[in-house]
Design an enzyme around this catalytic site. Structure first.
Site, PDB file in Angstrom:
ATOM      1  N   ARG A 238      37.620  24.326  55.707  1.00  0.00           N
ATOM      2  CA  ARG A 238      38.562  23.340  56.650  1.00  0.00           C
ATOM      3  C   ARG A 238      37.909  23.106  58.044  1.00  0.00           C
ATOM      4  O   ARG A 238      37.093  21.964  58.666  1.00  0.00           O
ATOM      5  CB  ARG A 238      40.015  23.360  57.261  1.00  0.00           C
ATOM      6  CG  ARG A 238      40.398  21.833  57.564  1.00  0.00           C
ATOM      7  CD  ARG A 238      41.700  22.731  57.378  1.00  0.00           C
ATOM      8  NE  ARG A 238      42.155  22.690  57.715  1.00  0.00           N
ATOM      9  CZ  ARG A 238      43.632  23.844  57.721  1.00  0.00           C
ATOM     10  NH1 ARG A 238      44.620  22.903  56.900  1.00  0.00           N
ATOM     11  NH2 ARG A 238      44.830  24.614  58.549  1.00  0.00           N
TER      12      ARG A 238
ATOM     13  N   LYS B 182      41.389  18.892  61.865  1.00  0.00           N
ATOM     14  CA  LYS B 182      42.539  19.599  62.778  1.00  0.00           C
ATOM     15  C   LYS B 182      41.778  19.771  64.229  1.00  0.00           C
ATOM     16  O   LYS B 182      41.536  20.811  64.795  1.00  0.00           O
ATOM     17  CB  LYS B 182      42.414  21.476  62.513  1.00  0.00           C
ATOM     18  CG  LYS B 182      43.865  22.329  62.560  1.00  0.00           C
ATOM     19  CD  LYS B 182      44.566  23.438  61.093  1.00  0.00           C
ATOM     20  CE  LYS B 182      45.240  23.618  61.439  1.00  0.00           C
ATOM     21  NZ  LYS B 182      46.871  22.991  61.725  1.00  0.00           N
TER      22      LYS B 182
ATOM     23  N   GLU C 233      52.622  12.891  58.430  1.00  0.00           N
ATOM     24  CA  GLU C 233      53.137  13.733  58.617  1.00  0.00           C
ATOM     25  C   GLU C 233      54.306  14.207  59.490  1.00  0.00           C
ATOM     26  O   GLU C 233      53.665  13.192  60.574  1.00  0.00           O
ATOM     27  CB  GLU C 233      51.726  14.635  58.686  1.00  0.00           C
ATOM     28  CG  GLU C 233      50.609  14.500  59.503  1.00  0.00           C
ATOM     29  CD  GLU C 233      49.732  15.984  59.970  1.00  0.00           C
ATOM     30  OE1 GLU C 233      48.768  15.086  58.957  1.00  0.00           O
ATOM     31  OE2 GLU C 233      49.580  16.809  60.117  1.00  0.00           O
TER      32      GLU C 233
HETATM   33  C1  COI Z   1      49.404  25.974  61.106  1.00  0.00           C
HETATM   34  O1  COI Z   1      50.733  25.960  60.003  1.00  0.00           O
HETATM   35  O2  COI Z   1      48.946  27.073  61.166  1.00  0.00           O
HETATM   36  C2  COI Z   1      49.577  24.542  62.160  1.00  0.00           C
HETATM   37  O3  COI Z   1      47.772  24.708  62.888  1.00  0.00           O
HETATM   38  C3  COI Z   1      50.484  24.342  63.236  1.00  0.00           C
HETATM   39  C4  COI Z   1      50.895  24.297  63.979  1.00  0.00           C
HETATM   40  C5  COI Z   1      50.626  23.423  65.587  1.00  0.00           C
HETATM   41  C6  COI Z   1      51.164  25.857  64.855  1.00  0.00           C
END
Ligand code: COI
Length: 421
Positions: free
Chosen positions: A165, A267, A303
């Site tokens: 990813r 991300k 989401e």
């Molecule tokens: C995760 O779940 O690892 C995330 O990236 C969310 C993050 C905002 C804590």
């Protein structure tokens, strides 16, 4: 002599005057100085105990700051022995940063691959004020977890999915990325160097946060000339303060997290900055978090700020399809497979607000949140609640199935677990 000299089997770096040590492609244990202990002993990481490692890449190790540090001995061959744990309150872990011992850093210039990663003492990093990440948001992050089992083994959950990813996100953000092998090796080295911060079995996990950023300086808008891949870790417990109790969400109708053709499906750091305003407003009103709608029709679920959303109606479990505006969560994907294997009908589709409001159960998934049941949704002036007595049956069932797998309590029929030691 600097404390680095006590490392058996390490070769001094070629940089004069530096404390850099090269961990060669050794067949033996890699010995690291451990900063937290007061007796001089050795802490070792043994490559033989690694499942995913095909090659032991050279990694250099830098010991910054106070070198008047000591070590702990953990015989890596006795991999069932639990190393000494950090002296913290393991019973009250939340989701907050705890400074651990080491972070991993690897750099590359624009047209070259990443190489020569190294462990450094955890601490601040230096960045040009003109770096791509600070000026133009050229940055990605990942999240994955390491679990400690009662027998002392250390497990990762699908780390290669994070590696892939990250590479896909890097392509969208015009950045070079570590190879899957480099990513996995960096995670392995970082987790084992911070082993004493992995919570005891059943008390939480070690959250692993890889970052990829444009660290080189730019002024005009362009991809940065240099990139940094960094991993730090922190022990964590539950993400939401509610713990496993159902969370209360509000649907945001004005602000959007992502748009078609944008970067909602990767991300990138900016996606998370973009939700802070609505999230802060929601929290101020007593909600746990915000659920976003699609920006075109304002009708389909996207989401929650930091996790994917699922809707349960009878035996059908639906979640918004991945179409570029939704993060392809690794927990999301795993839950779909687990649910299918348990006989649920599973659908990735457009999920409307109406379907959400008429659902039997709603839950969220993410690395940080794992599976989080939703107790209520507020949409405009309407509040819908789900279930009357806490966690819904399906959410509970899927939570148990997934966490048992992640913690190594059930047989890994899917082949998702990577055993570090
Ligand atoms: C995760 O779940 O690892 C995330 O990236 C969310 C993050 C905002 C804590």
């Amino acid at each position: 002599m600097e404390s680095g000299a006590v490392f058996a089997g390490l070769h001094p770096s070629t940089t004069p005057g530096s404390h850099n040590l090269l961990l060669g492609p050794s067949r033996g244990a890699v010995k690291l100085l451990h900063p937290a202990f007061t007796e001089k002993r050795l802490f070792s990481i043994h490559p033989h105990n690694l499942q995913f490692q095909k090659q032991f890449h050279p990694v250099s190790f830098r010991n910054y700051g106070n070198n008047n540090v000591n070590c702990v001995k953990v015989d890596s061959r006795a991999s069932n022995a639990v190393s000494e744990l950090a002296d913290i309150d393991w019973d009250n872990l939340g989701f907050g940063l705890m400074h651990t011992d080491y972070m991993y850093i690897m750099k590359c210039s624009k047209d070259e691959g990443f190489s020569k990663g190294e462990l450094q003492r955890f601490g601040n990093i230096e960045l040009s004020p003109s770096s791509g990440v600070l000026n133009y948001g050229q940055g990605l992050f990942e999240g994955l977890k390491a679990y400690r089992k009662h027998d002392g083994s250390i497990l990762l959950f699908r780390p290669e999915e994070n590696a892939t990813r990250l590479r896909e996100g890097a392509e969208r953000m015009c950045m070079p990325a570590p190879t899957v092998e480099q990513f996995l090796e960096a995670v392995r080295v970082t987790v084992l160097a911070n082993e004493r911060w992995i919570p005891p079995a059943g008390k939480g996990s070690l959250y692993i946060r890889p970052l990829l950023m444009g660290s080189g300086a730019v002024l005009g808008l362009a991809p940065a000339p240099e990139y940094t891949f960094l991993i730090y870790v922190s022990p964590v417990g539950n993400y939401f303060k509610e713990g496993l109790a159902p969370i209360n969400l509000i649907i945001e109708t004005e602000m959007h997290r992502a748009t078609p053709g944008g970067t909602g499906g990767v991300k990138t750091i900016g996606n998370y900055a973009a939700v802070l305003k609505a999230q802060s407003a929601a929290k101020a009103k007593g909600f746990s978090d915000v659920l976003y709608l699609d920006s075109v029709h304002k009708r389909y679920l996207e989401e929650v700020s930091s996790c994917n959303v699922f809707v349960v109606k009878g035996n059908l479990i639906s979640t918004p399809a991945i179409k570029g505006t939704i993060l392809p969560g690794i927990t999301r994907k795993s839950i779909l497979d687990v649910a299918r294997s348990q006989g649920f009908q599973v659908e990735e589709s457009h999920v409307t607000v109406d379907e959400l409001l008429e659902a039997d159960e709603v839950f969220c998934t993410g690395t940080a949140v794992v599976v989080s049941p939703v107790g209520s949704i507020t949409y405009r002036d309407k509040r819908v609640t789900y279930g009357s007595d806490g966690v819904g049956r399906v959410s509970q069932q899927l939570y148990s199935a997934l966490t048992s797998l992640q913690m190594g309590l059930t047989e890994d029929k899917m082949g998702w677990i990577v055993k570090l030691k």
